[in-house]
Design a protein around this motif. Sequence first.
Motif, PDB file in Angstrom:
ATOM      1  N   SER A 158      -6.607  -6.363 -12.070  1.00 36.32           N
ATOM      2  CA  SER A 158      -7.311  -7.510 -12.618  1.00 36.32           C
ATOM      3  C   SER A 158      -8.536  -7.807 -11.760  1.00 36.32           C
ATOM      4  CB  SER A 158      -6.376  -8.720 -12.614  1.00 36.32           C
ATOM      5  OG  SER A 158      -7.100  -9.931 -12.612  1.00 36.32           O
ATOM      6  N   ARG A 159      -9.563  -8.369 -12.372  1.00 39.49           N
ATOM      7  CA  ARG A 159     -10.759  -8.742 -11.625  1.00 39.49           C
ATOM      8  C   ARG A 159     -10.470  -9.814 -10.577  1.00 39.49           C
ATOM      9  NH1 ARG A 159     -15.096  -6.496 -14.193  1.00 39.49           N
ATOM     10  NH2 ARG A 159     -14.724  -5.853 -16.352  1.00 39.49           N
ATOM     11  N   GLU A 160      -9.348 -10.506 -10.715  1.00 41.19           N
ATOM     12  CA  GLU A 160      -8.989 -11.539  -9.752  1.00 41.19           C
ATOM     13  C   GLU A 160      -8.036 -11.027  -8.666  1.00 41.19           C
ATOM     14  OE1 GLU A 160      -7.483 -14.880 -11.933  1.00 41.19           O
ATOM     15  OE2 GLU A 160      -9.484 -15.442 -12.685  1.00 41.19           O
ATOM     16  N   ALA A 161      -7.698  -9.749  -8.681  1.00 40.02           N
ATOM     17  CA  ALA A 161      -6.816  -9.184  -7.658  1.00 40.02           C
ATOM     18  C   ALA A 161      -7.524  -9.158  -6.304  1.00 40.02           C
ATOM     19  CB  ALA A 161      -6.392  -7.775  -8.054  1.00 40.02           C
ATOM     20  N   THR A 162      -6.750  -9.249  -5.243  1.00 39.81           N
ATOM     21  CA  THR A 162      -7.296  -9.129  -3.893  1.00 39.81           C
ATOM     22  C   THR A 162      -6.391  -8.235  -3.057  1.00 39.81           C
ATOM     23  OG1 THR A 162      -6.135 -11.122  -3.143  1.00 39.81           O
ATOM     24  CG2 THR A 162      -8.405 -11.398  -3.921  1.00 39.81           C
ATOM     25  N   PHE A 163      -6.992  -7.601  -2.052  1.00 38.57           N
ATOM     26  CA  PHE A 163      -6.283  -6.647  -1.211  1.00 38.57           C
ATOM     27  C   PHE A 163      -6.550  -6.988   0.257  1.00 38.57           C
ATOM     28  CE2 PHE A 163      -7.478  -4.836  -5.225  1.00 38.57           C
ATOM     29  CZ  PHE A 163      -6.369  -4.133  -5.646  1.00 38.57           C
ATOM     30  N   PHE A 164      -5.492  -7.026   1.073  1.00 34.76           N
ATOM     31  CA  PHE A 164      -5.678  -7.257   2.505  1.00 34.76           C
ATOM     32  C   PHE A 164      -4.455  -6.741   3.256  1.00 34.76           C
ATOM     33  CE2 PHE A 164      -3.508 -10.971   0.907  1.00 34.76           C
ATOM     34  CZ  PHE A 164      -2.691 -11.437   1.935  1.00 34.76           C
ATOM     35  N   ASP A 165      -4.595  -6.648   4.569  1.00 31.93           N
ATOM     36  CA  ASP A 165      -3.511  -6.140   5.402  1.00 31.93           C
ATOM     37  C   ASP A 165      -3.332  -7.064   6.602  1.00 31.93           C
ATOM     38  OD1 ASP A 165      -1.671  -4.782   6.892  1.00 31.93           O
ATOM     39  OD2 ASP A 165      -2.673  -2.846   6.798  1.00 31.93           O
ATOM     40  N   PHE A 204       0.812  -1.213   0.000  1.00 32.44           N
ATOM     41  CA  PHE A 204       0.000   0.000   0.000  1.00 32.44           C
ATOM     42  C   PHE A 204       0.850   1.271   0.000  1.00 32.44           C
ATOM     43  CE2 PHE A 204      -3.082  -3.025   2.137  1.00 32.44           C
ATOM     44  CZ  PHE A 204      -3.745  -3.296   0.949  1.00 32.44           C
ATOM     45  N   TYR A 205       2.134   1.155   0.342  1.00 25.17           N
ATOM     46  CA  TYR A 205       3.023   2.305   0.194  1.00 25.17           C
ATOM     47  C   TYR A 205       3.114   2.677  -1.287  1.00 25.17           C
ATOM     48  CZ  TYR A 205       5.042   1.558   4.925  1.00 25.17           C
ATOM     49  OH  TYR A 205       5.250   1.416   6.270  1.00 25.17           O
ATOM     50  N   ALA A 230      -0.198   1.161  10.500  1.00 24.27           N
ATOM     51  CA  ALA A 230      -0.148   2.620  10.633  1.00 24.27           C
ATOM     52  C   ALA A 230       0.033   3.286   9.272  1.00 24.27           C
ATOM     53  CB  ALA A 230       0.969   3.018  11.588  1.00 24.27           C
ATOM     54  N   TYR A 231       1.218   3.133   8.697  1.00 25.93           N
ATOM     55  CA  TYR A 231       1.472   3.756   7.397  1.00 25.93           C
ATOM     56  C   TYR A 231       0.487   3.248   6.345  1.00 25.93           C
ATOM     57  CZ  TYR A 231       5.941   5.340   9.322  1.00 25.93           C
ATOM     58  OH  TYR A 231       6.914   5.942  10.074  1.00 25.93           O
ATOM     59  N   GLU A 232       0.249   1.948   6.350  1.00 24.16           N
ATOM     60  CA  GLU A 232      -0.655   1.356   5.358  1.00 24.16           C
ATOM     61  C   GLU A 232      -2.049   1.969   5.436  1.00 24.16           C
ATOM     62  OE1 GLU A 232       2.665  -1.353   6.320  1.00 24.16           O
ATOM     63  OE2 GLU A 232       1.195  -0.290   7.529  1.00 24.16           O
ATOM     64  N   SER A 233      -2.558   2.087   6.664  1.00 22.07           N
ATOM     65  CA  SER A 233      -3.908   2.624   6.841  1.00 22.07           C
ATOM     66  C   SER A 233      -3.990   4.096   6.453  1.00 22.07           C
ATOM     67  CB  SER A 233      -4.354   2.429   8.293  1.00 22.07           C
ATOM     68  OG  SER A 233      -4.550   1.059   8.574  1.00 22.07           O
ATOM     69  N   VAL A 234      -2.929   4.840   6.733  1.00 21.13           N
ATOM     70  CA  VAL A 234      -2.917   6.254   6.346  1.00 21.13           C
ATOM     71  C   VAL A 234      -2.983   6.383   4.828  1.00 21.13           C
ATOM     72  CG1 VAL A 234      -1.530   8.360   6.291  1.00 21.13           C
ATOM     73  CG2 VAL A 234      -1.743   7.067   8.417  1.00 21.13           C
ATOM     74  N   TYR A 235      -2.188   5.585   4.130  1.00 25.10           N
ATOM     75  CA  TYR A 235      -2.209   5.646   2.662  1.00 25.10           C
ATOM     76  C   TYR A 235      -3.575   5.237   2.111  1.00 25.10           C
ATOM     77  CZ  TYR A 235       2.773   6.575   1.997  1.00 25.10           C
ATOM     78  OH  TYR A 235       4.009   7.160   1.966  1.00 25.10           O
ATOM     79  N   LEU A 236      -4.144   4.180   2.661  1.00 29.17           N
ATOM     80  CA  LEU A 236      -5.450   3.727   2.190  1.00 29.17           C
ATOM     81  C   LEU A 236      -6.526   4.772   2.440  1.00 29.17           C
ATOM     82  CD1 LEU A 236      -5.443  -0.024   3.266  1.00 29.17           C
ATOM     83  CD2 LEU A 236      -5.468   0.862   0.928  1.00 29.17           C
ATOM     84  N   ALA A 237      -6.410   5.497   3.553  1.00 32.95           N
ATOM     85  CA  ALA A 237      -7.421   6.488   3.912  1.00 32.95           C
ATOM     86  C   ALA A 237      -7.463   7.669   2.947  1.00 32.95           C
ATOM     87  CB  ALA A 237      -7.190   6.991   5.335  1.00 32.95           C
ATOM     88  N   LEU A 249       0.910   1.632  -3.775  1.00 30.58           N
ATOM     89  CA  LEU A 249      -0.409   1.993  -4.293  1.00 30.58           C
ATOM     90  C   LEU A 249      -0.785   3.398  -3.832  1.00 30.58           C
ATOM     91  CD1 LEU A 249      -2.462  -1.317  -3.836  1.00 30.58           C
ATOM     92  CD2 LEU A 249      -0.943  -0.611  -5.706  1.00 30.58           C
ATOM     93  N   GLY A 250      -0.422   3.739  -2.592  1.00 25.87           N
ATOM     94  CA  GLY A 250      -0.780   5.046  -2.047  1.00 25.87           C
ATOM     95  C   GLY A 250      -0.056   6.195  -2.706  1.00 25.87           C
ATOM     96  N   GLU A 251       1.115   5.920  -3.305  1.00 32.10           N
ATOM     97  CA  GLU A 251       1.858   6.987  -3.971  1.00 32.10           C
ATOM     98  C   GLU A 251       1.751   6.906  -5.494  1.00 32.10           C
ATOM     99  OE1 GLU A 251       5.742   7.952  -2.629  1.00 32.10           O
ATOM    100  OE2 GLU A 251       5.146   8.056  -0.525  1.00 32.10           O
ATOM    101  N   SER A 252       0.820   6.098  -5.977  1.00 34.23           N
ATOM    102  CA  SER A 252       0.511   6.069  -7.405  1.00 34.23           C
ATOM    103  C   SER A 252      -0.658   7.001  -7.682  1.00 34.23           C
ATOM    104  CB  SER A 252       0.152   4.638  -7.843  1.00 34.23           C
ATOM    105  OG  SER A 252       1.235   3.765  -7.635  1.00 34.23           O
ATOM    106  N   GLU A 253      -0.739   7.496  -8.910  1.00 35.06           N
ATOM    107  CA  GLU A 253      -1.838   8.400  -9.258  1.00 35.06           C
ATOM    108  C   GLU A 253      -3.166   7.646  -9.259  1.00 35.06           C
ATOM    109  OE1 GLU A 253       0.368  10.840  -8.555  1.00 35.06           O
ATOM    110  OE2 GLU A 253       1.397   9.642 -10.063  1.00 35.06           O
ATOM    111  N   PHE A 254      -3.171   6.441  -9.814  1.00 34.61           N
ATOM    112  CA  PHE A 254      -4.357   5.595  -9.735  1.00 34.61           C
ATOM    113  C   PHE A 254      -3.946   4.145  -9.947  1.00 34.61           C
ATOM    114  CE2 PHE A 254      -4.380   7.546 -14.008  1.00 34.61           C
ATOM    115  CZ  PHE A 254      -4.448   6.451 -14.858  1.00 34.61           C
ATOM    116  N   VAL A 255      -4.901   3.258  -9.680  1.00 36.81           N
ATOM    117  CA  VAL A 255      -4.620   1.820  -9.666  1.00 36.81           C
ATOM    118  C   VAL A 255      -5.509   1.109 -10.680  1.00 36.81           C
ATOM    119  CG1 VAL A 255      -4.619  -0.284  -8.262  1.00 36.81           C
ATOM    120  CG2 VAL A 255      -3.989   1.927  -7.225  1.00 36.81           C
ATOM    121  N   VAL A 256      -4.897   0.286 -11.505  1.00 36.83           N
ATOM    122  CA  VAL A 256      -5.611  -0.598 -12.425  1.00 36.83           C
ATOM    123  C   VAL A 256      -5.422  -2.019 -11.897  1.00 36.83           C
ATOM    124  CG1 VAL A 256      -5.752  -1.466 -14.786  1.00 36.83           C
ATOM    125  CG2 VAL A 256      -5.201   0.948 -14.372  1.00 36.83           C
TER     126      VAL A 256
END
Length: 258
Positions: free
Chosen positions: A123-130, A111-112, A140-147, A114-121
Amino acid sequence: MSIRVETDKDTGVALVTLDRPGRHNAIDLAMAEELCRVWRGFRYDDSVRAAVVTGAGTRAFCTGIDRGAEVPQPSSPYSVDDPLIAIGPKANDLWIPVIAAVEGMACGGAFYLLGESEFVVASREATFFDPHTTYGMVSAYESVYLAQRMPPGEVARLALMGTAERTSARRAYETGLVSELTEPGGAAAAALRAAAVVAAYPADAVQGTVRAVWSATEAARTQALAHAPHLIALGNLPPERQAELFTSGHGRGGYRLR
Protein backbone atom coordinates in the motif's frame (compact mmCIF):
# COMPACT_ATOMS: atom_id res chain seq x y z
CA MET A 1 -4.40 -20.33 15.83
CA SER A 2 -2.48 -17.21 14.84
CA ILE A 3 -2.22 -18.08 11.14
CA ARG A 4 -5.21 -18.16 8.78
CA VAL A 5 -4.93 -20.05 5.50
CA GLU A 6 -7.58 -19.66 2.79
CA THR A 7 -7.11 -21.55 -0.45
CA ASP A 8 -8.95 -20.78 -3.66
CA LYS A 9 -9.22 -24.15 -5.39
CA ASP A 10 -10.14 -22.49 -8.69
CA THR A 11 -6.97 -20.39 -8.91
CA GLY A 12 -4.65 -22.58 -6.86
CA VAL A 13 -3.65 -19.60 -4.69
CA ALA A 14 -3.40 -19.75 -0.90
CA LEU A 15 -3.74 -16.61 1.21
CA VAL A 16 -1.64 -16.90 4.38
CA THR A 17 -2.58 -14.26 6.98
CA LEU A 18 -0.62 -13.43 10.11
CA ASP A 19 -3.57 -13.05 12.47
CA ARG A 20 -2.52 -11.18 15.61
CA PRO A 21 -3.70 -7.67 14.78
CA GLY A 22 -3.86 -6.70 18.44
CA ARG A 23 -0.08 -7.25 18.58
CA HIS A 24 0.59 -5.71 15.16
CA ASN A 25 0.97 -9.28 13.86
CA ALA A 26 4.16 -9.72 15.86
CA ILE A 27 5.46 -13.29 15.76
CA ASP A 28 5.54 -15.32 18.96
CA LEU A 29 6.95 -18.83 19.21
CA ALA A 30 3.60 -20.46 18.45
CA MET A 31 3.15 -18.40 15.26
CA ALA A 32 6.70 -19.20 14.16
CA GLU A 33 5.94 -22.91 14.47
CA GLU A 34 2.64 -22.49 12.63
CA LEU A 35 4.34 -20.73 9.72
CA CYS A 36 6.80 -23.60 9.38
CA ARG A 37 3.94 -26.10 9.32
CA VAL A 38 2.04 -24.08 6.71
CA TRP A 39 4.98 -23.76 4.32
CA ARG A 40 6.00 -27.39 4.71
CA GLY A 41 2.40 -28.50 4.29
CA PHE A 42 2.17 -26.76 0.92
CA ARG A 43 5.00 -29.00 -0.34
CA TYR A 44 2.57 -31.92 -0.22
CA ASP A 45 -0.49 -30.11 -1.57
CA ASP A 46 -0.36 -29.94 -5.35
CA SER A 47 -3.55 -27.89 -5.42
CA VAL A 48 -1.59 -24.90 -4.03
CA ARG A 49 0.51 -23.46 -6.85
CA ALA A 50 1.19 -19.97 -5.45
CA ALA A 51 0.72 -18.13 -2.17
CA VAL A 52 0.26 -14.63 -0.81
CA VAL A 53 1.42 -13.76 2.72
CA THR A 54 -0.09 -10.74 4.46
CA GLY A 55 -1.03 -9.40 7.88
CA ALA A 56 -4.49 -9.01 9.40
CA GLY A 57 -5.82 -5.46 9.45
CA THR A 58 -4.25 -2.36 7.94
CA ARG A 59 -2.01 -1.15 10.78
CA ALA A 60 0.82 -3.65 10.28
CA PHE A 61 2.02 -6.43 8.03
CA CYS A 62 4.27 -7.69 10.81
CA THR A 63 6.44 -6.07 13.49
CA GLY A 64 8.89 -8.95 13.91
CA ILE A 65 9.40 -10.97 17.06
CA ASP A 66 6.91 -10.38 19.85
CA ARG A 67 8.81 -8.63 22.61
CA GLY A 68 6.89 -10.71 25.14
CA ALA A 69 8.16 -14.01 23.72
CA GLU A 70 10.52 -15.93 25.98
CA VAL A 71 13.48 -17.03 23.85
CA PRO A 72 16.08 -18.95 25.90
CA GLN A 73 19.61 -18.62 24.59
CA PRO A 74 22.58 -21.00 24.96
CA SER A 75 25.37 -19.77 27.20
CA SER A 76 28.03 -20.21 24.51
CA PRO A 77 28.91 -16.98 22.62
CA TYR A 78 29.29 -19.11 19.49
CA SER A 79 25.60 -20.10 19.43
CA VAL A 80 22.42 -18.08 18.96
CA ASP A 81 18.90 -19.50 18.78
CA ASP A 82 16.85 -17.38 16.39
CA PRO A 83 13.15 -18.27 16.60
CA LEU A 84 12.47 -16.60 13.24
CA ILE A 85 15.17 -18.36 11.24
CA ALA A 86 12.72 -20.86 9.70
CA ILE A 87 9.55 -18.76 9.28
CA GLY A 88 10.03 -18.21 5.54
CA PRO A 89 9.05 -20.48 2.65
CA LYS A 90 12.58 -21.02 1.33
CA ALA A 91 13.84 -22.02 4.77
CA ASN A 92 11.23 -24.79 4.58
CA ASP A 93 12.26 -25.95 1.09
CA LEU A 94 9.10 -24.59 -0.53
CA TRP A 95 9.50 -23.38 -4.11
CA ILE A 96 6.04 -22.30 -5.14
CA PRO A 97 6.02 -18.52 -5.72
CA VAL A 98 5.15 -16.48 -2.64
CA ILE A 99 4.12 -12.82 -2.90
CA ALA A 100 4.05 -10.53 0.14
CA ALA A 101 1.23 -7.99 0.53
CA VAL A 102 2.09 -5.16 2.95
CA GLU A 103 -0.32 -2.77 4.62
CA GLY A 104 0.91 -0.51 7.41
CA MET A 105 4.17 -1.22 9.23
CA ALA A 106 6.72 -3.86 8.27
CA CYS A 107 9.73 -3.91 10.53
CA GLY A 108 12.45 -6.03 12.09
CA GLY A 109 11.72 -9.74 11.73
CA ALA A 110 9.13 -9.01 9.03
CA PHE A 111 12.09 -8.87 6.65
CA TYR A 112 12.60 -12.62 7.01
CA LEU A 113 9.25 -13.06 5.25
CA LEU A 114 9.74 -10.24 2.75
CA GLY A 115 13.24 -11.53 1.97
CA GLU A 116 11.95 -15.00 1.14
CA SER A 117 9.06 -13.77 -1.01
CA GLU A 118 9.40 -13.54 -4.78
CA PHE A 119 8.26 -9.91 -4.72
CA VAL A 120 6.45 -7.42 -2.52
CA VAL A 121 3.24 -5.49 -3.17
CA ALA A 122 2.59 -2.62 -0.78
CA SER A 123 0.00 0.00 0.00
CA ARG A 124 1.12 3.58 -0.57
CA GLU A 125 0.72 4.08 3.18
CA ALA A 126 3.03 1.18 4.13
CA THR A 127 6.25 1.96 5.99
CA PHE A 128 9.42 -0.04 6.57
CA PHE A 129 11.96 0.28 9.40
CA ASP A 130 14.29 -1.78 11.56
CA PRO A 131 14.38 -1.01 15.31
CA HIS A 132 17.32 -3.27 16.22
CA THR A 133 20.08 -0.71 16.72
CA THR A 134 17.81 1.59 18.73
CA TYR A 135 17.41 -1.13 21.34
CA GLY A 136 21.00 -2.34 21.37
CA MET A 137 20.65 -5.26 18.99
CA VAL A 138 22.54 -6.15 15.82
CA SER A 139 20.49 -6.08 12.62
CA ALA A 140 22.11 -9.12 11.06
CA TYR A 141 19.62 -11.45 9.40
CA GLU A 142 17.32 -8.56 8.53
CA SER A 143 20.07 -6.59 6.82
CA VAL A 144 21.26 -9.62 4.87
CA TYR A 145 17.76 -10.23 3.52
CA LEU A 146 17.29 -6.56 2.64
CA ALA A 147 20.65 -6.48 0.87
CA GLN A 148 19.31 -8.99 -1.66
CA ARG A 149 16.69 -6.42 -2.74
CA MET A 150 18.06 -2.93 -2.10
CA PRO A 151 21.32 -1.03 -2.70
CA PRO A 152 23.72 -1.42 0.25
CA GLY A 153 23.55 2.26 1.16
CA GLU A 154 19.77 2.12 1.46
CA VAL A 155 20.00 -1.02 3.60
CA ALA A 156 22.58 0.64 5.84
CA ARG A 157 20.43 3.74 6.31
CA LEU A 158 17.28 1.77 7.07
CA ALA A 159 19.10 -0.46 9.58
CA LEU A 160 21.22 2.21 11.25
CA MET A 161 18.52 4.85 11.65
CA GLY A 162 16.46 2.45 13.75
CA THR A 163 13.19 3.89 15.03
CA ALA A 164 14.16 7.47 14.14
CA GLU A 165 13.21 7.07 10.50
CA ARG A 166 10.79 5.05 8.42
CA THR A 167 11.17 4.26 4.75
CA SER A 168 8.01 5.15 2.87
CA ALA A 169 6.37 2.78 0.42
CA ARG A 170 7.35 5.15 -2.39
CA ARG A 171 11.03 5.08 -1.38
CA ALA A 172 10.88 1.29 -0.95
CA TYR A 173 9.48 1.08 -4.49
CA GLU A 174 12.20 3.36 -5.85
CA THR A 175 14.97 1.31 -4.26
CA GLY A 176 13.70 -2.14 -5.24
CA LEU A 177 12.20 -3.56 -2.05
CA VAL A 178 8.64 -3.13 -3.37
CA SER A 179 7.60 -4.01 -6.92
CA GLU A 180 4.07 -2.55 -6.96
CA LEU A 181 2.24 0.17 -5.06
CA THR A 182 -1.52 0.12 -4.47
CA GLU A 183 -4.10 2.33 -2.90
CA PRO A 184 -4.57 1.78 0.86
CA GLY A 185 -6.29 -1.53 1.52
CA GLY A 186 -5.50 -2.87 -1.94
CA ALA A 187 -2.21 -4.73 -1.44
CA ALA A 188 -3.64 -8.21 -0.83
CA ALA A 189 -6.05 -8.01 -3.78
CA ALA A 190 -3.24 -6.94 -6.12
CA ALA A 191 -0.96 -9.70 -4.83
CA LEU A 192 -3.72 -12.28 -5.25
CA ARG A 193 -4.28 -11.18 -8.85
CA ALA A 194 -0.59 -11.58 -9.64
CA ALA A 195 -0.44 -14.93 -7.85
CA ALA A 196 -3.43 -16.21 -9.84
CA VAL A 197 -1.65 -15.40 -13.09
CA VAL A 198 1.49 -17.27 -12.05
CA ALA A 199 -0.47 -20.18 -10.59
CA ALA A 200 -2.13 -20.74 -13.99
CA TYR A 201 1.22 -21.56 -15.60
CA PRO A 202 2.80 -25.06 -15.56
CA ALA A 203 3.92 -25.67 -11.97
CA ASP A 204 7.28 -27.28 -12.71
CA ALA A 205 8.36 -24.40 -14.93
CA VAL A 206 7.27 -21.84 -12.35
CA GLN A 207 9.02 -23.55 -9.44
CA GLY A 208 12.16 -24.05 -11.50
CA THR A 209 12.19 -20.34 -12.27
CA VAL A 210 11.74 -19.47 -8.59
CA ARG A 211 14.67 -21.75 -7.77
CA ALA A 212 16.82 -20.20 -10.52
CA VAL A 213 16.20 -16.64 -9.31
CA TRP A 214 16.88 -17.66 -5.71
CA SER A 215 20.14 -19.38 -6.67
CA ALA A 216 21.45 -16.17 -8.26
CA THR A 217 22.19 -14.72 -4.81
CA GLU A 218 22.16 -17.88 -2.70
CA ALA A 219 25.93 -18.26 -2.29
CA ALA A 220 26.47 -14.70 -1.10
CA ARG A 221 23.43 -14.81 1.15
CA THR A 222 24.43 -18.12 2.72
CA GLN A 223 27.92 -16.85 3.43
CA ALA A 224 26.60 -13.62 4.95
CA LEU A 225 24.02 -15.42 7.11
CA ALA A 226 26.75 -17.69 8.48
CA HIS A 227 28.30 -14.64 10.16
CA ALA A 228 25.01 -13.46 11.68
CA PRO A 229 25.01 -15.53 14.92
CA HIS A 230 28.53 -14.38 15.84
CA LEU A 231 27.76 -10.73 15.10
CA ILE A 232 24.64 -10.94 17.24
CA ALA A 233 26.49 -12.67 20.11
CA LEU A 234 29.21 -10.02 20.04
CA GLY A 235 27.12 -6.92 19.42
CA ASN A 236 23.82 -7.36 21.26
CA LEU A 237 23.35 -5.73 24.62
CA PRO A 238 22.30 -8.11 27.41
CA PRO A 239 18.55 -8.85 27.29
CA GLU A 240 17.86 -6.90 30.46
CA ARG A 241 19.51 -3.80 28.99
CA GLN A 242 17.53 -4.19 25.77
CA ALA A 243 14.35 -4.38 27.84
CA GLU A 244 15.32 -1.20 29.71
CA LEU A 245 15.75 0.71 26.46
CA PHE A 246 12.47 -0.62 25.12
CA THR A 247 10.38 0.10 28.21
CA SER A 248 11.97 3.54 28.70
CA GLY A 249 10.64 4.59 25.32
CA HIS A 250 14.14 5.08 23.91
CA GLY A 251 13.80 6.08 20.28
CA ARG A 252 10.03 6.59 20.44
CA GLY A 253 10.04 10.36 20.41
CA GLY A 254 8.80 10.50 16.83
CA TYR A 255 10.23 9.51 13.47
CA ARG A 256 10.90 11.02 10.11
CA LEU A 257 9.39 9.51 6.98
CA ARG A 258 11.53 9.36 3.91
